[in-house]
Scaffold this motif. Structure first.
Motif, short mmCIF file in Angstrom:
data_model
loop_
_atom_site.label_atom_id
_atom_site.label_comp_id
_atom_site.label_asym_id
_atom_site.label_seq_id
_atom_site.Cartn_x
_atom_site.Cartn_y
_atom_site.Cartn_z
N PHE A 131 0.83 -1.20 0.00
CA PHE A 131 0.00 0.00 0.00
C PHE A 131 0.86 1.25 0.00
O PHE A 131 1.89 1.30 0.69
CB PHE A 131 -0.91 0.02 1.24
CG PHE A 131 -1.91 -1.09 1.27
CD1 PHE A 131 -3.16 -0.93 0.67
CD2 PHE A 131 -1.61 -2.31 1.86
CE1 PHE A 131 -4.08 -1.96 0.68
CE2 PHE A 131 -2.54 -3.35 1.88
CZ PHE A 131 -3.78 -3.17 1.28
N GLU A 132 0.44 2.26 -0.76
CA GLU A 132 1.09 3.57 -0.69
C GLU A 132 0.83 4.13 0.70
O GLU A 132 -0.13 3.72 1.37
CB GLU A 132 0.52 4.49 -1.76
CG GLU A 132 0.81 4.02 -3.18
CD GLU A 132 0.12 4.89 -4.22
OE1 GLU A 132 -0.36 6.00 -3.88
OE2 GLU A 132 0.06 4.45 -5.37
N GLU A 133 1.63 5.09 1.13
CA GLU A 133 1.49 5.63 2.48
C GLU A 133 0.08 6.12 2.80
O GLU A 133 -0.45 5.86 3.87
CB GLU A 133 2.49 6.76 2.72
CG GLU A 133 3.75 6.29 3.37
CD GLU A 133 4.62 7.45 3.86
OE1 GLU A 133 4.50 8.59 3.36
OE2 GLU A 133 5.42 7.18 4.76
N ARG A 134 -0.52 6.86 1.86
CA ARG A 134 -1.87 7.37 2.09
C ARG A 134 -2.86 6.22 2.24
O ARG A 134 -3.72 6.24 3.12
CB ARG A 134 -2.29 8.29 0.95
CG ARG A 134 -3.62 8.97 1.21
CD ARG A 134 -4.04 9.88 0.06
NE ARG A 134 -5.22 10.65 0.34
CZ ARG A 134 -6.43 10.18 0.59
NH1 ARG A 134 -6.63 8.89 0.67
NH2 ARG A 134 -7.46 10.97 0.81
N GLU A 135 -2.75 5.20 1.41
CA GLU A 135 -3.63 4.03 1.51
C GLU A 135 -3.42 3.31 2.83
O GLU A 135 -4.38 2.86 3.46
CB GLU A 135 -3.36 3.04 0.38
CG GLU A 135 -3.72 3.50 -1.00
CD GLU A 135 -3.31 2.47 -2.04
OE1 GLU A 135 -4.15 2.16 -2.89
OE2 GLU A 135 -2.15 2.00 -1.99
N LEU A 136 -2.18 3.22 3.24
CA LEU A 136 -1.86 2.56 4.50
C LEU A 136 -2.48 3.32 5.68
O LEU A 136 -3.03 2.72 6.60
CB LEU A 136 -0.34 2.43 4.65
CG LEU A 136 0.18 1.52 5.75
CD1 LEU A 136 -0.40 0.12 5.66
CD2 LEU A 136 1.71 1.47 5.68
#
Length: 172
Positions: A131-136
């Motif tokens: 996951f990208e940071e924002r998704e995480l």
């Protein structure tokens, strides 16, 4: 109500318990804040992935109301019965899920069962690779939010079996 004649392998059921209190009516401000968090947490995440995470956390918390709700929502979102059934044994049923789903389910389990210790670095790193940071950040928020809902439902003894997908519009 379904009768035993319609389902000959079932027996008379135990009586349904009554909820202890109506949290949404008695603490409406808190309920609305958690509902707003619910809506915000799911933004830009795959709805099926979100439901898998919610089901797994709810299984761990023994929240029958939320298991009922999110299983129905997952089915309505196109999830298969087979993958939902296997979710309680996901580690032995890995081949049913993508690496991304496995990472999310593992993170959900680690965050939900904090009594086993902190979220292990290997669980976090696996999720961070998928996951990208924002998704995480969104995923962590989804997991935290379902744990709040589980605690509300378990504590107040909300009865499962009455939810219909779309009953509570939390799409935002």
């Amino acid at each position: 109500m379904t009768t035993t004649a319609e389902h000959p392998h079932t027996h008379d059921r135990a009586p349904e318990h009554s909820p202890r209190l109506q949290l949404a009516k008695l603490a409406p401000e808190a309920y609305k804040v958690v509902l707003a968090l619910e809506i915000a947490s799911k933004k830009d995440l795959d709805p099926v992935l979100v439901e898998l995470v919610k089901i797994r956390a709810s299984q761990l918390n023994h929240c029958a109301f939320c298991i009922d709700m999110h299983t129905k929502d997952a089915l309505a979102a196109g999830e298969s019965v087979e993958r939902i059934v296997q979710l309680s044994a996901w580690e032995e049923s890995r081949h049913f899920y993508t690496e991304r789903e496995l990472a999310a389910i593992g993170l959900a389990e680690a965050v939900t069962v904090l009594t086993d210790g902190f979220v292990p670095d290997e669980v976090w790193e696996r999720a961070a690779k998928q996951f990208e940071e924002r998704e995480l950040a969104q995923l962590v928020t989804v997991i935290a939010t379902i744990n709040v809902w589980n605690r509300f439902a378990v504590t107040t003894r909300m009865a499962p079996g009455h939810y219909t997908p779309g009953m509570y519009n939390t799409k935002g």
